[in-house]
Motif scaffolding. Structure first.
Motif, short mmCIF file in Angstrom:
data_model
loop_
_atom_site.label_atom_id
_atom_site.label_comp_id
_atom_site.label_asym_id
_atom_site.label_seq_id
_atom_site.Cartn_x
_atom_site.Cartn_y
_atom_site.Cartn_z
N ARG A 130 0.83 -1.21 0.00
CA ARG A 130 0.00 0.00 0.00
C ARG A 130 0.87 1.26 0.00
NH1 ARG A 130 -4.41 1.87 4.57
NH2 ARG A 130 -6.04 2.50 3.12
N GLY A 131 0.50 2.22 -0.82
CA GLY A 131 1.25 3.47 -0.89
C GLY A 131 0.89 4.39 0.26
N LYS A 132 1.89 5.11 0.75
CA LYS A 132 1.65 6.09 1.81
C LYS A 132 1.18 7.40 1.17
CE LYS A 132 4.74 4.16 5.26
NZ LYS A 132 5.80 4.46 6.26
N PRO A 133 0.06 7.95 1.64
CA PRO A 133 -0.55 9.10 0.96
C PRO A 133 0.09 10.44 1.29
CG PRO A 133 -1.88 8.47 2.84
CD PRO A 133 -0.78 7.45 2.74
N GLY A 134 0.90 10.52 2.35
CA GLY A 134 1.39 11.82 2.78
C GLY A 134 2.35 12.50 1.83
N GLY A 135 3.21 11.74 1.15
CA GLY A 135 4.25 12.35 0.33
C GLY A 135 3.87 12.57 -1.11
N LEU A 136 3.71 11.48 -1.84
CA LEU A 136 3.42 11.55 -3.28
C LEU A 136 2.24 12.45 -3.59
CD1 LEU A 136 3.46 10.62 -6.25
CD2 LEU A 136 2.13 8.63 -5.53
N ALA A 137 1.10 12.20 -2.97
CA ALA A 137 -0.12 12.93 -3.31
C ALA A 137 0.00 14.41 -2.96
CB ALA A 137 -1.32 12.31 -2.59
N ARG A 138 0.57 14.71 -1.81
CA ARG A 138 0.71 16.11 -1.42
C ARG A 138 1.63 16.87 -2.36
NH1 ARG A 138 2.24 16.73 4.71
NH2 ARG A 138 2.39 18.90 4.00
N VAL A 193 -8.91 12.55 -0.47
CA VAL A 193 -8.36 12.86 -1.79
C VAL A 193 -6.93 12.31 -1.89
CG1 VAL A 193 -7.52 14.72 -3.29
CG2 VAL A 193 -9.79 14.88 -2.23
N LEU A 194 -6.13 12.51 -0.83
CA LEU A 194 -4.76 12.00 -0.82
C LEU A 194 -4.74 10.48 -0.98
CD1 LEU A 194 -3.13 14.11 2.05
CD2 LEU A 194 -3.11 14.56 -0.40
N ARG A 195 -5.66 9.81 -0.30
CA ARG A 195 -5.76 8.36 -0.40
C ARG A 195 -6.15 7.94 -1.82
NH1 ARG A 195 -3.22 5.07 2.21
NH2 ARG A 195 -2.68 4.43 0.10
N SER A 196 -7.09 8.66 -2.41
CA SER A 196 -7.56 8.33 -3.75
C SER A 196 -6.46 8.48 -4.79
CB SER A 196 -8.76 9.23 -4.10
OG SER A 196 -9.20 8.96 -5.42
N VAL A 197 -5.71 9.59 -4.69
CA VAL A 197 -4.60 9.83 -5.63
C VAL A 197 -3.56 8.73 -5.50
CG1 VAL A 197 -2.66 11.36 -6.13
CG2 VAL A 197 -4.93 12.33 -5.74
N THR A 198 -3.19 8.42 -4.26
CA THR A 198 -2.17 7.40 -4.02
C THR A 198 -2.61 6.03 -4.54
OG1 THR A 198 -1.50 8.60 -2.02
CG2 THR A 198 -0.71 6.33 -2.26
N ASP A 199 -3.84 5.66 -4.26
CA ASP A 199 -4.33 4.36 -4.70
C ASP A 199 -4.38 4.26 -6.23
OD1 ASP A 199 -4.59 3.53 -2.10
OD2 ASP A 199 -6.76 3.81 -2.00
N GLU A 200 -4.72 5.35 -6.89
CA GLU A 200 -4.75 5.33 -8.35
C GLU A 200 -3.36 5.10 -8.91
OE1 GLU A 200 -5.97 8.22 -12.12
OE2 GLU A 200 -6.93 8.55 -10.17
N VAL A 201 -2.36 5.75 -8.32
CA VAL A 201 -0.99 5.58 -8.78
C VAL A 201 -0.52 4.14 -8.52
CG1 VAL A 201 1.42 6.28 -8.45
CG2 VAL A 201 -0.40 8.01 -8.46
N ASP A 215 -2.66 -5.13 0.66
CA ASP A 215 -3.28 -3.92 1.21
C ASP A 215 -2.85 -3.67 2.65
OD1 ASP A 215 -4.80 -1.64 1.21
OD2 ASP A 215 -6.67 -2.65 1.73
N MET A 216 -1.53 -3.49 2.80
CA MET A 216 -0.97 -3.09 4.09
C MET A 216 0.34 -2.38 3.79
SD MET A 216 0.57 -6.68 5.67
CE MET A 216 1.06 -5.89 7.20
N TYR A 217 0.85 -1.63 4.75
CA TYR A 217 2.09 -0.90 4.52
C TYR A 217 3.29 -1.84 4.62
CZ TYR A 217 -0.67 3.38 4.96
OH TYR A 217 -1.60 4.36 4.78
N ALA A 218 4.30 -1.58 3.80
CA ALA A 218 5.50 -2.43 3.79
C ALA A 218 6.22 -2.39 5.13
CB ALA A 218 6.44 -1.99 2.66
N THR A 219 6.16 -1.24 5.82
CA THR A 219 6.81 -1.15 7.13
C THR A 219 6.16 -2.12 8.12
OG1 THR A 219 5.37 0.77 7.54
CG2 THR A 219 7.64 1.22 6.90
N ALA A 220 4.82 -2.24 8.05
CA ALA A 220 4.12 -3.18 8.93
C ALA A 220 4.48 -4.62 8.56
CB ALA A 220 2.61 -2.97 8.83
N ALA A 221 4.60 -4.89 7.27
CA ALA A 221 4.97 -6.24 6.82
C ALA A 221 6.37 -6.59 7.32
CB ALA A 221 4.91 -6.31 5.30
N LYS A 222 7.27 -5.64 7.29
CA LYS A 222 8.63 -5.89 7.76
C LYS A 222 8.64 -6.20 9.25
CE LYS A 222 11.37 -3.37 4.34
NZ LYS A 222 12.34 -2.27 4.10
N ARG A 223 7.80 -5.50 10.01
CA ARG A 223 7.72 -5.78 11.45
C ARG A 223 7.20 -7.20 11.69
NH1 ARG A 223 5.82 -0.40 11.86
NH2 ARG A 223 3.65 -1.13 11.86
#
Length: 250
Positions: A130-138, A193-201, A215-223
Motif C-alpha cells: 500500500r502506498g503512503k498518501p502523505g508524500g506523493l499525493a501532497r 483525496v490524498l488516499r484516492s490519488v495514491t491508490d490510483e498511482v 493492502d498493508m504498509y510495507a513497514t508493517a509487513a517488515k515488522r
C-alpha cells in the motif's frame, strides 16, 4: 558538471554490465516538471532508473549516506550527491516527512524530475504494498506536476540479502503514461483525496509490474516478518535446549 560526469560513468557502466531493458521512455517529458512514482524492490532502483533517462532525476535518501565518517563515508556522500540524491533525516518523524515533501516541491518548481517510492521502503518479499498518501499525493497536488508510474522489474534478484557479489542479469523498467491530478488541485488537505490519488498511482504501478498487491504498509509487513523470525529463532533455541536436556538425562 559533477552529476553529468557521475551519470556518464555510472549510467554507462550499469547499462554495459546489466543491459537493462526499458519500455515507455516516450512517456517521460523532454522538459518540465514530473514525478516518477516507482515500486521499490532494491537499493539499486535509484541507480537503474536514472541510468536509462536522458534527464536528471532526483530522489531523497537517508541522511546517514551523507554524514558517515571516514574516507568511505566521504566517498559515499560524494557518490550520492553525484547521482542527484538529496539527504533527508528520516529519524525525525513528521518533521522528516515534511522535509522530504519540501525537497520534492523544490525540485519540481525548478522544472526537474523528482523520483519517489510511494511504499516508503523497499518491499520485503517482492510484492507491492500500500502506498503512503502523505508524500506523493501532497507533492503532486501542491505542484500540479504529472505523476508517471514506474515499475522496476527483477532488480531484487540482482543482489539478494546475504549475497556479496551482484548477479549479472537484465532488470527491466516499465514507464507508464502520465497521470493528471489537476482536478484535485488545492485539496491536498483532504485525506480522502490524498488516499484516492495514491491508490490510483499504486494501481497503475501494479498493472505495469505484475506484482501481487498487499493492502498493508510495507513497514508493517517488515515488522511482522521480523517478529516471526524472532519467534522462530526462540523456538529453535528452546527445542535445542530441550534436546540437550534429554541427551544429558540419557
Amino acid at each position: 558538471m559533477f552529476y553529468s560526469t557521475m551519470k556518464l560513468t555510472l549510467g554507462n557502466g550499469l547499462k554495459l554490465a546489466f543491459r537493462p531493458w526499458v519500455e515507455g521512455l516516450e512517456n517521460v517529458p523532454a522538459d518540465g516538471p514530473a514525478i516518477l512514482a516507482s515500486n521499490h524492490l532494491s537499493f539499486s532502483d535509484s541507480f537503474f532508473l536514472p541510468a536509462v533517462l536522458d534527464r536528471k532525476v532526483t530522489f531523497v535518501a537517508k541522511a546517514e549516506y551523507f554524514t558517515s565518517p571516514g574516507v568511505k563515508g566521504k566517498l559515499t556522500a560524494a557518490f550520492f550527491k553525484g547521482v542527484g540524491q538529496l539527504p533527508v533525516d528520516r529519524s525525525g518523524g513528521r518533521g522528516a516527512g515534511e522535509a522530504a515533501i519540501k525537497s520534492g516541491i523544490d525540485v519540481l518548481e525548478r522544472g526537474e524530475l523528482f523520483g519517489i517510492y510511494p511504499e516508503g521502503t523497499r518491499s520485503p518479499d517482492g510484492r507491492l504494498y500500500r502506498g503512503k498518501p502523505g508524500g506523493l499525493a501532497r507533492i503532486a497536488l501542491a505542484t500540479n506536476a504529472p505523476v508517471i508510474p514506474v515499475a522496476m522489474i527483477d532488480t531484487e534478484k540482482i543482489q539478494p540479502p546475504g549475497q556479496v557479489m551482484p548477479k549479472l542479469m537484465r532488470p527491466g523498467i516499465r514507464i507508464g503514461k502520465p497521470l493528471d491530478f489537476s482536478r484535485y488541485q488545492g485539496m491536498e488537505g483532504d485525506r480522502f483525496v490524498l488516499r484516492s490519488v495514491t491508490d490510483e498511482v499504486m494501481y497503475e504501478i501494479m498493472k505495469l509490474s505484475g506484482q501481487e498487491y498487499v493492502d498493508m504498509y510495507a513497514t508493517a509487513a517488515k515488522r511482522q516478518i521480523a517478529e516471526a523470525e524472532k519467534k522462530r529463532k526462540a523456538e529453535a533455541a528452546e527445542a535445542a535446549k530441550a534436546a540437550e536436556g534429554r541427551k544429558d538425562a540419557a
